[in-house]
Design a protein around this motif. Sequence first.
Motif, PDB file in Angstrom:
ATOM      1  N   LYS A 117       0.846  -1.188   0.000  1.00  0.00           N
ATOM      2  CA  LYS A 117       0.000   0.000   0.000  1.00  0.00           C
ATOM      3  C   LYS A 117       0.892   1.251   0.000  1.00  0.00           C
ATOM      4  CE  LYS A 117       1.147   1.708   3.860  1.00  0.00           C
ATOM      5  NZ  LYS A 117       1.755   3.012   3.832  1.00  0.00           N
ATOM      6  N   PRO A 118       0.419   2.414  -0.471  1.00  0.00           N
ATOM      7  CA  PRO A 118      -0.796   2.549  -1.270  1.00  0.00           C
ATOM      8  C   PRO A 118      -0.583   1.899  -2.623  1.00  0.00           C
ATOM      9  CG  PRO A 118       0.409   4.605  -1.288  1.00  0.00           C
ATOM     10  CD  PRO A 118       1.147   3.699  -0.333  1.00  0.00           C
ATOM     11  N   GLU A 147      -4.048  -5.081  -2.929  1.00  0.00           N
ATOM     12  CA  GLU A 147      -3.352  -3.988  -2.248  1.00  0.00           C
ATOM     13  C   GLU A 147      -3.105  -4.417  -0.804  1.00  0.00           C
ATOM     14  OE1 GLU A 147      -3.840   0.737  -1.047  1.00  0.00           O
ATOM     15  OE2 GLU A 147      -5.581  -0.397  -1.765  1.00  0.00           O
ATOM     16  N   CYS A 149      -2.811  -3.609   2.335  1.00  0.00           N
ATOM     17  CA  CYS A 149      -3.070  -2.750   3.505  1.00  0.00           C
ATOM     18  C   CYS A 149      -3.330  -3.691   4.680  1.00  0.00           C
ATOM     19  CB  CYS A 149      -4.259  -1.837   3.238  1.00  0.00           C
ATOM     20  SG  CYS A 149      -4.489  -0.548   4.480  1.00  0.00           S
ATOM     21  N   THR A 204      -2.938   6.509   4.673  1.00  0.00           N
ATOM     22  CA  THR A 204      -3.782   5.525   3.995  1.00  0.00           C
ATOM     23  C   THR A 204      -4.395   4.543   4.988  1.00  0.00           C
ATOM     24  OG1 THR A 204      -1.785   4.239   3.514  1.00  0.00           O
ATOM     25  CG2 THR A 204      -2.601   5.665   1.780  1.00  0.00           C
ATOM     26  N   TYR A 205      -3.690   4.220   6.065  1.00  0.00           N
ATOM     27  CA  TYR A 205      -4.259   3.353   7.103  1.00  0.00           C
ATOM     28  C   TYR A 205      -5.471   4.022   7.743  1.00  0.00           C
ATOM     29  CZ  TYR A 205       0.060   0.566   6.891  1.00  0.00           C
ATOM     30  OH  TYR A 205       1.111  -0.215   6.483  1.00  0.00           O
ATOM     31  N   ALA A 208      -8.430   4.129   5.274  1.00  0.00           N
ATOM     32  CA  ALA A 208      -9.087   2.831   5.123  1.00  0.00           C
ATOM     33  C   ALA A 208     -10.010   2.544   6.296  1.00  0.00           C
ATOM     34  CB  ALA A 208      -8.042   1.726   4.984  1.00  0.00           C
ATOM     35  N   SER A 384      -9.731  -0.329  -3.708  1.00  0.00           N
ATOM     36  CA  SER A 384      -8.422   0.326  -3.813  1.00  0.00           C
ATOM     37  C   SER A 384      -8.490   1.602  -4.650  1.00  0.00           C
ATOM     38  CB  SER A 384      -7.405  -0.650  -4.424  1.00  0.00           C
ATOM     39  OG  SER A 384      -7.135  -1.701  -3.525  1.00  0.00           O
ATOM     40  N   GLN A 387      -9.966   4.164  -2.417  1.00  0.00           N
ATOM     41  CA  GLN A 387      -8.970   4.557  -1.423  1.00  0.00           C
ATOM     42  C   GLN A 387      -8.062   5.646  -1.990  1.00  0.00           C
ATOM     43  OE1 GLN A 387      -8.677   3.774   1.684  1.00  0.00           O
ATOM     44  NE2 GLN A 387      -6.536   3.821   2.288  1.00  0.00           N
TER      45      GLN A 387
END
Length: 409
Positions: A117-118, A147, A149, A204-205, A208, A384, A387
């Motif tokens: 990720k990303p 992806e 994550c 990004t965490y 999500a 994704s 995201q």
Amino acid sequence: MFSLLNRVFTSFSPPVAEKKKDAIRFGVLGAAKITPMALITPAISHPEVIVQAIAARDRSRAEAFARKHGIPEVRDSYEEILEDPNIDAVFIPLPNALHYEWAVRSVRAGKHVLLEKPSTDNETEATILFNLPELSLSQPNPPVLLEACHSRFHPALHKFLTFVHPPDVVHVHTDSMVPWWFVGKDNLEYNYKLGGGSIMALGTYNFAVLRMIFGSEPEECLTCTTEVLGDGIHDQCDYTFRAQFRFATGIGEATSTLKGPLWWKPSEARVTHREVVIPDKTLPDTQEKVRTRQVTLHGFMHAVLWHRIDVQDSYVIRSIVSQKPVKKWVESSSHKAYTYEDAGDAFAGLPGEDWWMSYRYQLEAFVDRIKGRKTPYWVSGDDSIKQMRMVDMAYSKNGLGLRPTSSFR
């Protein structure tokens, strides 16, 4: 304390599984520092995974990495790995700006792809990547593309979500960090051309988790403030950001920093629900019972090390007419889930050990998809793409600009 130490020790030194004849053989593109935790260590205990080969820009670096981590084969180039018919899947831990190109090349080579990720630098790249014709289910045995994550696969997050009712969520706060000493200014995280920035590295965490909690997509990025080094070199890479997003039912907040305090603070997701009426037949017709819930998951990023789910329900019995409270009280509870057995009835019977990292749960799901088995959770290509849309919304709002789009097609 002993169980904690034993769990953490086993996470990083797992038992060696006997490999099956049809084990999936991985090739690794790049000698990245995340690879041991993301693939090599989880693969040790997985009977259907063998890390077979590695290539890096510098062969000597790949050779040193292979010796250290017991990878039997070293190749001169990424292309050699993709051309090898004995390699079934590739792990791509390259700089963010290279994810798109090498994921496309890998899919076109017929390899399954576990993509750090990303997934890409922006939504444009993600849209192209996850809509490649080679991935179409109408094709015979299409490659599996995921992806990676990892935090989304740990049972703690799914246990936490059993206490969340998305239509009633009005506010969510999320935060994550790494200490200031963890990332130097010469690292990839500060390189704009390679897709750097705290939103890309950590945010990004948060994003999500926000999307999972609300069960929907953000309608607007309301604010996004950033801090940059301001040295004239790294000015397009945020080392700290704070963003607010408007969802259909409420506001989601995210903050991350690459310059956190000396000691690591566990990531946090704190959810506030709106007041709801709770049916109670013991009350007279003139009264009602209402509840306001707050649920907090401490440690959503690396739950195997430590996490805790706190549920706080505030109750009020009040007059329906005057709204005057008759009685108030609070009920609190705390929960943990290191295995899917702990996560709730919906996950009963699924494999897992309390020492499995989120990366190990992720690898289990990836292999199951390749083998045609059902998975308890999955990050779809459409997910994704959405995201990266959220990431683009934040970078558009803060004025730093989207991470650059690759010219590769």
